[in-house]
Design a protein around this motif. Structure first.
Motif, PDB file in Angstrom:
ATOM      1  N   LEU A  86       0.840  -1.191   0.000  1.00 43.71           N
ATOM      2  CA  LEU A  86       0.000   0.000   0.000  1.00 43.71           C
ATOM      3  C   LEU A  86       0.877   1.243   0.000  1.00 43.71           C
ATOM      4  O   LEU A  86       1.992   1.222   0.519  1.00 43.71           O
ATOM      5  N   ALA A  87       0.351   2.318  -0.572  1.00 40.27           N
ATOM      6  CA  ALA A  87       1.017   3.610  -0.448  1.00 40.27           C
ATOM      7  C   ALA A  87       1.031   3.952   1.035  1.00 40.27           C
ATOM      8  O   ALA A  87       0.101   3.623   1.772  1.00 40.27           O
ATOM      9  N   SER A  88       2.065   4.610   1.499  1.00 42.66           N
ATOM     10  CA  SER A  88       2.215   4.845   2.939  1.00 42.66           C
ATOM     11  C   SER A  88       1.290   5.930   3.470  1.00 42.66           C
ATOM     12  O   SER A  88       1.193   6.126   4.671  1.00 42.66           O
ATOM     13  N   GLU A  89       0.562   6.604   2.608  1.00 42.43           N
ATOM     14  CA  GLU A  89      -0.339   7.672   3.033  1.00 42.43           C
ATOM     15  C   GLU A  89      -1.663   7.110   3.545  1.00 42.43           C
ATOM     16  O   GLU A  89      -2.266   6.252   2.925  1.00 42.43           O
ATOM     17  N   LEU A  90      -2.116   7.608   4.687  1.00 38.07           N
ATOM     18  CA  LEU A  90      -3.423   7.270   5.240  1.00 38.07           C
ATOM     19  C   LEU A  90      -4.338   8.462   4.995  1.00 38.07           C
ATOM     20  O   LEU A  90      -4.111   9.549   5.525  1.00 38.07           O
ATOM     21  N   ILE A  91      -5.341   8.272   4.167  1.00 36.48           N
ATOM     22  CA  ILE A  91      -6.232   9.359   3.762  1.00 36.48           C
ATOM     23  C   ILE A  91      -7.446   9.387   4.686  1.00 36.48           C
ATOM     24  O   ILE A  91      -8.018   8.345   4.990  1.00 36.48           O
ATOM     25  N   VAL A  92      -7.828  10.579   5.119  1.00 34.51           N
ATOM     26  CA  VAL A  92      -9.062  10.782   5.885  1.00 34.51           C
ATOM     27  C   VAL A  92     -10.001  11.569   4.983  1.00 34.51           C
ATOM     28  O   VAL A  92      -9.637  12.629   4.472  1.00 34.51           O
ATOM     29  N   GLU A  93     -11.203  11.029   4.769  1.00 36.05           N
ATOM     30  CA  GLU A  93     -12.207  11.726   3.979  1.00 36.05           C
ATOM     31  C   GLU A  93     -13.364  12.106   4.890  1.00 36.05           C
ATOM     32  O   GLU A  93     -13.757  11.334   5.757  1.00 36.05           O
ATOM     33  N   GLN A  94     -13.908  13.312   4.679  1.00 33.32           N
ATOM     34  CA  GLN A  94     -15.025  13.803   5.471  1.00 33.32           C
ATOM     35  C   GLN A  94     -16.276  13.842   4.600  1.00 33.32           C
ATOM     36  O   GLN A  94     -16.227  14.249   3.442  1.00 33.32           O
ATOM     37  N   GLN A  95     -17.397  13.402   5.174  1.00 37.31           N
ATOM     38  CA  GLN A  95     -18.654  13.384   4.433  1.00 37.31           C
ATOM     39  C   GLN A  95     -19.231  14.790   4.360  1.00 37.31           C
ATOM     40  O   GLN A  95     -19.304  15.509   5.354  1.00 37.31           O
ATOM     41  N   ARG A  96     -19.651  15.185   3.165  1.00 32.64           N
ATOM     42  CA  ARG A  96     -20.243  16.501   2.943  1.00 32.64           C
ATOM     43  C   ARG A  96     -21.752  16.422   3.157  1.00 32.64           C
ATOM     44  O   ARG A  96     -22.313  15.347   3.343  1.00 32.64           O
ATOM     45  N   ASP A  97     -22.411  17.574   3.103  1.00 35.13           N
ATOM     46  CA  ASP A  97     -23.863  17.634   3.308  1.00 35.13           C
ATOM     47  C   ASP A  97     -24.628  16.802   2.296  1.00 35.13           C
ATOM     48  O   ASP A  97     -25.683  16.260   2.601  1.00 35.13           O
ATOM     49  N   ASP A  98     -24.107  16.687   1.058  1.00 32.58           N
ATOM     50  CA  ASP A  98     -24.819  15.935   0.015  1.00 32.58           C
ATOM     51  C   ASP A  98     -24.535  14.437   0.063  1.00 32.58           C
ATOM     52  O   ASP A  98     -24.988  13.689  -0.789  1.00 32.58           O
ATOM     53  N   GLY A  99     -23.765  13.974   1.055  1.00 32.43           N
ATOM     54  CA  GLY A  99     -23.492  12.545   1.214  1.00 32.43           C
ATOM     55  C   GLY A  99     -22.205  12.079   0.556  1.00 32.43           C
ATOM     56  O   GLY A  99     -21.758  10.973   0.794  1.00 32.43           O
ATOM     57  N   THR A 100     -21.600  12.915  -0.286  1.00 29.32           N
ATOM     58  CA  THR A 100     -20.337  12.548  -0.914  1.00 29.32           C
ATOM     59  C   THR A 100     -19.199  12.796   0.069  1.00 29.32           C
ATOM     60  O   THR A 100     -19.378  13.451   1.106  1.00 29.32           O
ATOM     61  N   PHE A 101     -18.037  12.288  -0.261  1.00 28.52           N
ATOM     62  CA  PHE A 101     -16.872  12.451   0.604  1.00 28.52           C
ATOM     63  C   PHE A 101     -15.818  13.299  -0.092  1.00 28.52           C
ATOM     64  O   PHE A 101     -15.659  13.225  -1.303  1.00 28.52           O
ATOM     65  N   GLU A 102     -15.108  14.085   0.714  1.00 25.64           N
ATOM     66  CA  GLU A 102     -13.974  14.841   0.203  1.00 25.64           C
ATOM     67  C   GLU A 102     -12.814  14.662   1.169  1.00 25.64           C
ATOM     68  O   GLU A 102     -13.000  14.429   2.362  1.00 25.64           O
ATOM     69  N   ARG A 103     -11.629  14.770   0.626  1.00 22.86           N
ATOM     70  CA  ARG A 103     -10.427  14.577   1.407  1.00 22.86           C
ATOM     71  C   ARG A 103     -10.269  15.698   2.427  1.00 22.86           C
ATOM     72  O   ARG A 103     -10.430  16.866   2.104  1.00 22.86           O
ATOM     73  N   ALA A 104      -9.963  15.316   3.654  1.00 22.68           N
ATOM     74  CA  ALA A 104      -9.651  16.298   4.699  1.00 22.68           C
ATOM     75  C   ALA A 104      -8.197  16.694   4.484  1.00 22.68           C
ATOM     76  O   ALA A 104      -7.297  15.860   4.579  1.00 22.68           O
ATOM     77  N   GLY A 105      -7.964  17.952   4.153  1.00 22.61           N
ATOM     78  CA  GLY A 105      -6.633  18.379   3.722  1.00 22.61           C
ATOM     79  C   GLY A 105      -5.710  18.796   4.841  1.00 22.61           C
ATOM     80  O   GLY A 105      -6.133  19.185   5.928  1.00 22.61           O
ATOM     81  N   ASP A 106      -4.423  18.710   4.548  1.00 19.15           N
ATOM     82  CA  ASP A 106      -3.329  19.197   5.397  1.00 19.15           C
ATOM     83  C   ASP A 106      -3.331  18.642   6.808  1.00 19.15           C
ATOM     84  O   ASP A 106      -3.008  19.347   7.761  1.00 19.15           O
TER      85      ASP A 106
END
Length: 194
Positions: A80-100
């Motif tokens: 696996l790539a060593s990065e652990l991504i955290v995504e946050q759910q938006r109001d419309d139900g989709t997810f976006e990456r939590a940055g920085d």
């Protein structure tokens, strides 16, 4: 001659009856075979593209008992790539990456003492990365932060195969606002949505 014609007609009638009888038996048999095929397909364990990331390897992301904890398990061995991504759910139900987070990104590391390479090898023994603190800047290993704030809402962890072609998503977990009166309206709606 009449006898012969009668026997030929009788033979054609019996052949026609056999054909009808076959049709009467064949239709339910075909339907039964179709139903059994559908039942077998539904009962068969599904393979997703994620299962092909490392040959027969598939990665499961399990949320831990406390907020921000997780465990990765692989069926087989996978890089696996060593990065652990955290995504946050938006109001419309989709997810976006939590940055920085951590001023860059979280990493698949069990300890902050040694930085990981580009890829991390996971097998059946699994990996329990250092948990996400839920903070924006001092998220995992970065402790020196001057613009740190807690993050609230619904999140999920995501990891990628080392080649970047396959994505593995964990289950959604939630961090609720400590008190409703301090939650901004849009964010409160997001935190309450199922």
């Amino acid at each position: 001659m009449i006898r012969r014609a009668g026997s030929i007609i009788a033979m054609h009638i019996s052949i026609a009856r056999l054909a009808r009888r076959r049709m009467m038996i064949a239709a339910p048999t075909r339907a039964l075979i179709g139903l059994l095929t559908v039942a077998m397909l539904l009962a068969w364990p599904a393979r997703t593209p994620a299962a092909d990331a490392g040959g027969d390897a598939a990665v499961e992301i399990h949320n831990g008992p406390r907020f921000g904890e997780l465990e990765l398990r692989a069926h087989g061995t996978v890089e696996l790539a060593s990065e652990l991504i955290v995504e946050q759910q938006r109001d419309d139900g989709t997810f976006e990456r939590a940055g920085d987070l951590d001023r860059d990104s979280l990493k698949l590391v069990a300890s902050c003492d040694r930085p990981p390479g580009t890829c991390v090898r996971i097998d059946e023994r699994g990996l329990r990365p250092k948990p996400w603190s839920g903070m924006s800047c001092s998220s995992q290993c970065n402790r020196g932060c001057d613009r740190n704030f807690p993050m609230y809402g619904r999140f999920r962890f995501v990891v990628m195969s080392c080649d970047g072609r396959t994505r593995f998503e964990g289950a959604v977990f939630e961090r609720r606002w400590p008190h409703q009166s301090i939650a901004p309206r849009g964010l409160l709606r997001r935190a309450r949505s199922p």
